[in-house]
Design an enzyme around this catalytic site. Structure first.
Site, PDB file in Angstrom:
ATOM      1  N   ARG A   1       0.810  -1.241   0.000  1.00  0.00           N
ATOM      2  CA  ARG A   1       0.000   0.000   0.000  1.00  0.00           C
ATOM      3  C   ARG A   1       0.827   1.267   0.000  1.00  0.00           C
ATOM      4  NH1 ARG A   1      -2.726  -3.272   3.558  1.00  0.00           N
ATOM      5  NH2 ARG A   1      -4.656  -4.123   2.688  1.00  0.00           N
TER       6      ARG A   1
ATOM      7  N   LYS B   1       2.873  11.607 -10.807  1.00  0.00           N
ATOM      8  CA  LYS B   1       2.019  10.706 -11.593  1.00  0.00           C
ATOM      9  C   LYS B   1       2.813   9.463 -11.932  1.00  0.00           C
ATOM     10  CE  LYS B   1      -1.227  13.640 -14.122  1.00  0.00           C
ATOM     11  NZ  LYS B   1      -1.715  13.943 -15.499  1.00  0.00           N
TER      12      LYS B   1
ATOM     13  N   GLU C   1       9.704  18.732 -24.362  1.00  0.00           N
ATOM     14  CA  GLU C   1       8.966  19.062 -23.121  1.00  0.00           C
ATOM     15  C   GLU C   1       9.640  20.234 -22.390  1.00  0.00           C
ATOM     16  OE1 GLU C   1       6.029  17.509 -22.269  1.00  0.00           O
ATOM     17  OE2 GLU C   1       6.136  15.442 -23.000  1.00  0.00           O
TER      18      GLU C   1
ATOM     19  N   LYS D   1       7.285  22.820 -14.054  1.00  0.00           N
ATOM     20  CA  LYS D   1       6.470  21.653 -13.720  1.00  0.00           C
ATOM     21  C   LYS D   1       6.126  21.674 -12.228  1.00  0.00           C
ATOM     22  CE  LYS D   1       4.683  17.414 -14.401  1.00  0.00           C
ATOM     23  NZ  LYS D   1       4.917  16.169 -15.138  1.00  0.00           N
TER      24      LYS D   1
ATOM     25  N   GLU E   1      -4.520  17.292 -10.608  1.00  0.00           N
ATOM     26  CA  GLU E   1      -5.086  17.636 -11.903  1.00  0.00           C
ATOM     27  C   GLU E   1      -6.575  17.926 -11.851  1.00  0.00           C
ATOM     28  OE1 GLU E   1      -3.720  15.373 -15.239  1.00  0.00           O
ATOM     29  OE2 GLU E   1      -4.730  16.699 -16.633  1.00  0.00           O
TER      30      GLU E   1
ATOM     31  N   ARG F   1      -3.317  22.012 -13.787  1.00  0.00           N
ATOM     32  CA  ARG F   1      -2.355  21.037 -14.289  1.00  0.00           C
ATOM     33  C   ARG F   1      -2.591  20.700 -15.762  1.00  0.00           C
ATOM     34  NH1 ARG F   1       0.379  16.232 -10.628  1.00  0.00           N
ATOM     35  NH2 ARG F   1       1.577  15.332 -12.321  1.00  0.00           N
TER      36      ARG F   1
ATOM     37  N   ASN G   1      -0.599  19.989 -20.773  1.00  0.00           N
ATOM     38  CA  ASN G   1      -0.952  19.219 -21.962  1.00  0.00           C
ATOM     39  C   ASN G   1      -0.843  20.012 -23.260  1.00  0.00           C
ATOM     40  OD1 ASN G   1      -1.484  16.797 -20.636  1.00  0.00           O
ATOM     41  ND2 ASN G   1      -3.543  17.491 -20.079  1.00  0.00           N
TER      42      ASN G   1
ATOM     43  N   HIS H   1      -0.499  18.241 -26.585  1.00  0.00           N
ATOM     44  CA  HIS H   1      -0.727  16.810 -26.374  1.00  0.00           C
ATOM     45  C   HIS H   1      -2.008  16.281 -27.007  1.00  0.00           C
ATOM     46  CE1 HIS H   1       2.699  17.141 -23.732  1.00  0.00           C
ATOM     47  NE2 HIS H   1       2.644  15.867 -23.400  1.00  0.00           N
TER      48      HIS H   1
ATOM     49  N   HIS I   1      -0.926  13.224 -28.975  1.00  0.00           N
ATOM     50  CA  HIS I   1      -1.350  11.851 -28.661  1.00  0.00           C
ATOM     51  C   HIS I   1      -1.996  11.181 -29.863  1.00  0.00           C
ATOM     52  CE1 HIS I   1      -1.501  12.597 -24.023  1.00  0.00           C
ATOM     53  NE2 HIS I   1      -0.344  12.110 -24.398  1.00  0.00           N
TER      54      HIS I   1
ATOM     55  N   HIS J   1       7.305  10.433 -28.477  1.00  0.00           N
ATOM     56  CA  HIS J   1       6.363  11.325 -27.801  1.00  0.00           C
ATOM     57  C   HIS J   1       6.751  12.798 -27.972  1.00  0.00           C
ATOM     58  CE1 HIS J   1       3.477  12.735 -24.841  1.00  0.00           C
ATOM     59  NE2 HIS J   1       4.462  13.322 -24.169  1.00  0.00           N
TER      60      HIS J   1
HETATM   61  N1  LIG Z   1       4.534  10.580 -15.131  1.00  0.00           N
HETATM   62  C1  LIG Z   1       4.490  11.647 -15.893  1.00  0.00           C
HETATM   63  O1  LIG Z   1       4.078  12.718 -15.459  1.00  0.00           O
HETATM   64  C2  LIG Z   1       4.966  11.550 -17.308  1.00  0.00           C
HETATM   65  C3  LIG Z   1       5.154  12.717 -18.054  1.00  0.00           C
HETATM   66  C4  LIG Z   1       5.655  12.581 -19.350  1.00  0.00           C
HETATM   67  C5  LIG Z   1       5.937  11.322 -19.856  1.00  0.00           C
HETATM   68  N2  LIG Z   1       5.725  10.222 -19.093  1.00  0.00           N
HETATM   69  C6  LIG Z   1       6.027   8.886 -19.595  1.00  0.00           C
HETATM   70  O2  LIG Z   1       7.419   8.826 -19.856  1.00  0.00           O
HETATM   71  C7  LIG Z   1       7.658   7.819 -20.833  1.00  0.00           C
HETATM   72  C8  LIG Z   1       8.643   8.333 -21.818  1.00  0.00           C
HETATM   73  O3  LIG Z   1       9.837   8.681 -21.129  1.00  0.00           O
HETATM   74  P1  LIG Z   1      11.243   8.628 -21.866  1.00  0.00           P
HETATM   75  O4  LIG Z   1      11.156   9.401 -23.104  1.00  0.00           O
HETATM   76  O5  LIG Z   1      12.259   8.986 -20.871  1.00  0.00           O
HETATM   77  O6  LIG Z   1      11.289   7.097 -22.323  1.00  0.00           O
HETATM   78  P2  LIG Z   1      12.184   5.848 -21.883  1.00  0.00           P
HETATM   79  O7  LIG Z   1      12.213   5.689 -20.443  1.00  0.00           O
HETATM   80  O8  LIG Z   1      11.663   4.728 -22.700  1.00  0.00           O
HETATM   81  O9  LIG Z   1      13.641   6.260 -22.408  1.00  0.00           O
HETATM   82  C9  LIG Z   1      13.863   6.447 -23.790  1.00  0.00           C
HETATM   83  C10 LIG Z   1      14.960   5.499 -24.313  1.00  0.00           C
HETATM   84  O10 LIG Z   1      16.214   5.928 -23.824  1.00  0.00           O
HETATM   85  C11 LIG Z   1      16.883   4.854 -23.153  1.00  0.00           C
HETATM   86  N3  LIG Z   1      17.695   5.483 -22.125  1.00  0.00           N
HETATM   87  C12 LIG Z   1      17.258   6.063 -20.984  1.00  0.00           C
HETATM   88  N4  LIG Z   1      18.266   6.656 -20.351  1.00  0.00           N
HETATM   89  C13 LIG Z   1      19.372   6.428 -21.069  1.00  0.00           C
HETATM   90  C14 LIG Z   1      20.726   6.812 -20.934  1.00  0.00           C
HETATM   91  N5  LIG Z   1      21.121   7.589 -19.924  1.00  0.00           N
HETATM   92  N6  LIG Z   1      21.609   6.383 -21.841  1.00  0.00           N
HETATM   93  C15 LIG Z   1      21.200   5.632 -22.888  1.00  0.00           C
HETATM   94  N7  LIG Z   1      19.931   5.274 -23.111  1.00  0.00           N
HETATM   95  C16 LIG Z   1      19.025   5.673 -22.200  1.00  0.00           C
HETATM   96  C17 LIG Z   1      15.791   3.960 -22.702  1.00  0.00           C
HETATM   97  O11 LIG Z   1      16.236   2.643 -22.496  1.00  0.00           O
HETATM   98  C18 LIG Z   1      14.805   4.062 -23.853  1.00  0.00           C
HETATM   99  O12 LIG Z   1      15.204   3.219 -24.877  1.00  0.00           O
HETATM  100  C19 LIG Z   1       6.308   7.467 -21.431  1.00  0.00           C
HETATM  101  O13 LIG Z   1       5.909   6.211 -20.953  1.00  0.00           O
HETATM  102  C20 LIG Z   1       5.386   8.554 -20.897  1.00  0.00           C
HETATM  103  O14 LIG Z   1       4.066   8.102 -20.717  1.00  0.00           O
HETATM  104  C21 LIG Z   1       5.236  10.323 -17.827  1.00  0.00           C
HETATM  105 ZN   LIG Z   2       4.324  14.821 -22.706  1.00  0.00          ZN
END
Ligand SMILES: NC(=O)c1ccc[n+]([C@@H]2O[C@H](COP(=O)([O-])OP(=O)(O)OC[C@H]3O[C@@H](n4cnc5c(N)ncnc54)[C@H](O)[C@@H]3O)[C@@H](O)[C@H]2O)c1
Ligand SMILES: [Zn+2]
Ligand SMILES: NC(=O)c1ccc[n+]([C@@H]2O[C@H](COP(=O)([O-])OP(=O)(O)OC[C@H]3O[C@@H](n4cnc5c(N)ncnc54)[C@H](O)[C@@H]3O)[C@@H](O)[C@H]2O)c1
Ligand SMILES: [Zn+2]
Lengths: 368, 368
Positions: free
Chosen positions: B127, B148, B190, B232, B242, B246, B250, B253, B257, B270
């Site tokens: 939990r 999130k 972003e 942020k 949100e 918040r 977006n 987005h 999306h 993305h």
């Molecule tokens: N929680 C939130 O508020 C929020 C906000 C925006 C996005 N997200 C989520 O974030 C995700 C996307 O994040 P991302 O773009 O970081 O994707 P990711 O975590 O998949 O990383 C992108 C790629 O880079 C690689 N990588 C990461 N760090 C590395 C490093 N230091 N050296 C070499 N390779 C590396 C990863 O293995 C992957 O292949 C999505 O799932 C999205 O939904 C969440």
């Molecule tokens: Zn985003």
């Protein structure tokens, strides 16, 4: 019909009411509207097959539809195995298919299994939507109050979950009429527990009214569930996230959980196991200096409501001890136990020796 | 080495710091101790295969072990598919096997995928236990702040999750040196977004420093991530769950999306999709009366950091419109859009007509 009782779980902005009475399902539509549950967003009822077959589901669905809500239902298999990630995922699928959005509400119609499962869906669907508990077992007076929701993992019970308080608890006593006798008694175990940890007068009342309770007399049940929920609510209000006080709700559970694990989850119901566990805790208490009557009263009242007080001899003491050691309350030869100091009052003892517990387990097998 | 920057996400008792600087992983042990993370309970690091292979994991493990922590690691496959209930369950299994208890901490070492996934494990294991974000992508400046956390369902992204704030964010700029160029640019999308919704001066700074950013100049990156996280954090502090504000996060987005869904999640990253989406939002803004430079500046700065601003012609407009209609922001012929009114300032417009959006989508295909 009779009057209904109301009590409030005090948790600041997360406070919510518990309504207890005959026929409350028939007022669900009106209550939902009073509580600002929007009819613009679809509602999903989650229940299990035993409850669905008893017409409780049909009643709830139709009263909500009459009140203008868009309602769908998801029926899961009865029993603890439904508290799994697999069933959880199916429910999320159904919620998506039914178009549930951030303003939607999930209604848990059933016992603790349905409440815990549907509650965890509500806690995590779109990062949390509203939910309402409509408990249909006596045990659920415990599980529906306090906001603990969870599913099981093959390696551990209730390990995946959240704290997610419901909008309200709607306890319709008429649903309890279809409950199997054994489930009735098992549920009374937690009712008595709430007396034992908090309210000596209520323990005496349970003793006097044991027959009416087992016969599902509506007035007696209403009062007992009101008292049980009150204790739970009082404890939870003071310690929502189980930092300290909330642990007292575990009276009888250290031994009880071990017995459930060793006996296999279907042989001994949870309420039965903790009944034996509470007798064990009372025995322990006396050894640690509490008056003898802590033990005699505990044992007497549990027997009166039809619960087992003797540990089945075929359960191996070593296995029971091992199961307790896997419990997180166990540390280096000494264990944490909730120990009654008087009827209606417990304390948390962190230094109960394992060898003393073993002695108790042996004695529980000799219980007359 | 250089100095590091600190900022605080203000959320009352859930407030936490973000540390940004070179080599911060080497100080992780000390930071953990400062923040009261107990070495009595085991810690689990979650990361993905790409990060694990880059020695970042080895560094973090060894510094924590040196500081006296019991550390285990779980490495998940890289990419969005790891944000699933199946991988979630595997991580819970590993946590149980490693003996994580209620006082344990989960550390997310990776990009947004690892942060969201490990964060949801931390939110629901027993939990809710503590967790620490150690972001290794630029995009993760966004995902690691705000609490999130989520996994995906086959029918919908991020639909199963929680709000669960970390204990701290430890942003070690040196990890970014191994990031593929395309991921660098996608992350900058972003960063620019945070300027566009909140801080015109920072948008100008991004324009001037676009080359340094793409070259992963440590000073430039440190400043940009500090500014991005600050925006942020400011927004999240005002609206943790949100309810309203918040939503401005977006920007870009709604269209973004839809493009991701239609293009398939691997064709368009993305950050790339929302770059195009932000140009679309800027076009829309001008049609609704904003000054022309909202569009020209938006497009210019995104191009400068190497992001696409033109919608690939082969993506079918009807499919894009359909994808937007499945978005919950769409209601009866009109949609909710985050619309810039000036550079550094946006508003939420609930009555953008679908036909106007279709016009914009067509125009985005002609973008020079
Ligand atoms: N929680 C939130 O508020 C929020 C906000 C925006 C996005 N997200 C989520 O974030 C995700 C996307 O994040 P991302 O773009 O970081 O994707 P990711 O975590 O998949 O990383 C992108 C790629 O880079 C690689 N990588 C990461 N760090 C590395 C490093 N230091 N050296 C070499 N390779 C590396 C990863 O293995 C992957 O292949 C999505 O799932 C999205 O939904 C969440
Ligand atoms: Zn985003
Ligand atoms: N969340 C908490 O704080 C908390 C507290 C205590 C127990 N629990 C959980 O509660 C669960 C046990 O609850 P339970 O004893 O209610 O079990 P349950 O939900 O499985 O119900 C017991 C049986 O009675 C049937 N049933 C339920 N209502 C009925 C009715 N009105 N008529 C006929 N049959 C009916 C069910 O189908 C089931 O077969 C366990 O999973 C336990 O972990 C949770
Ligand atoms: Zn119990």
């Amino acid at each position: 019909m009779g009057e209904h009782r109301t009590l409030t779980v005090q948790l600041g902005e997360r406070s919510y009411p518990i309504y207890i009475g005959e026929g409350l399902i028939d007022q669900a539509g009106q209550r939902f509207i009073e509580h600002g549950i929007s009819s613009k967003s679809p509602i999903m009822i989650v229940t299990d097959e035993h409850v669905a077959v008893q017409q409780h589901l049909v009643r709830l669905e139709s009263v909500l539809k009459q009140a203008g809500f868009t309602v769908s239902s998801a029926v899961v298999p009865a029993g603890e195995t439904s508290k799994s990630l697999a069933v959880f995922e199916e429910l999320v699928t159904k919620a998506l298919q039914a178009g549930l959005d951030r303003k939607s509400t999930i209604v848990a119609l059933g016992g603790g299994v349905v409440g815990d499962l549907a509650g965890f869906v509500a806690a995590s669907y779109m990062r949390g939507i509203r939910f309402v508990q409509v408990p249909t077992t006596i045990l659920a007076h415990d599980s529906s109050v306090g906001g603990k929701v969870a599913v099981n993992h093959p390696l551990a019970k209730n390990i995946i979950g959240a704290f997610h308080q419901p909008e309200m608890v709607l306890y319709d006593l008429s649903t309890l009429q279809t409950l199997p006798q054994r489930q009735v008694r098992a549920g009374l175990s937690e009712v008595v527990k709430h007396g034992l940890i908090w309210d000596a007068e209520f323990v005496a009342w349970c003793d006097e009214n044991a027959d009416r309770l087992q016969a599902l007399d509506s007035d007696a049940l209403g009062y007992a569930l009101f008292k049980g929920c009150s204790v739970k609510a009082a404890v939870v209000s003071k310690d929502e996230r189980e930092n300290d006080l909330r642990a007292i709700l575990n009276l009888g559970h250290t031994i009880g959980h071990a017995l459930e694990a060793v006996a296999g989850y279907n042989q001994l119901l949870h309420g039965e196991a903790i009944s034996i566990g509470m007798v064990g805790a009372a025995r322990l208490a006396v050894k640690l200096g509490a008056p003898e009557q802590v033990y005699t009263v505990t044992k007497h009242v549990l027997s009166r409501v039809g619960l087992p007080v003797r540990l089945p001899e075929e359960l191996d003491t070593d296995l029971i001890m091992d199961a307790m050691k896997h419990d997180k309350k166990f540390q280096e030869g000494s264990m944490t136990f909730i120990v009654p100091v008087a009827i209606g009052e417990v304390e948390i003892n962190h230094t109960v020796s394992a060898s003393l517990v073993r002695e108790i387990v042996e004695e529980l097998k000799q219980e007359a």
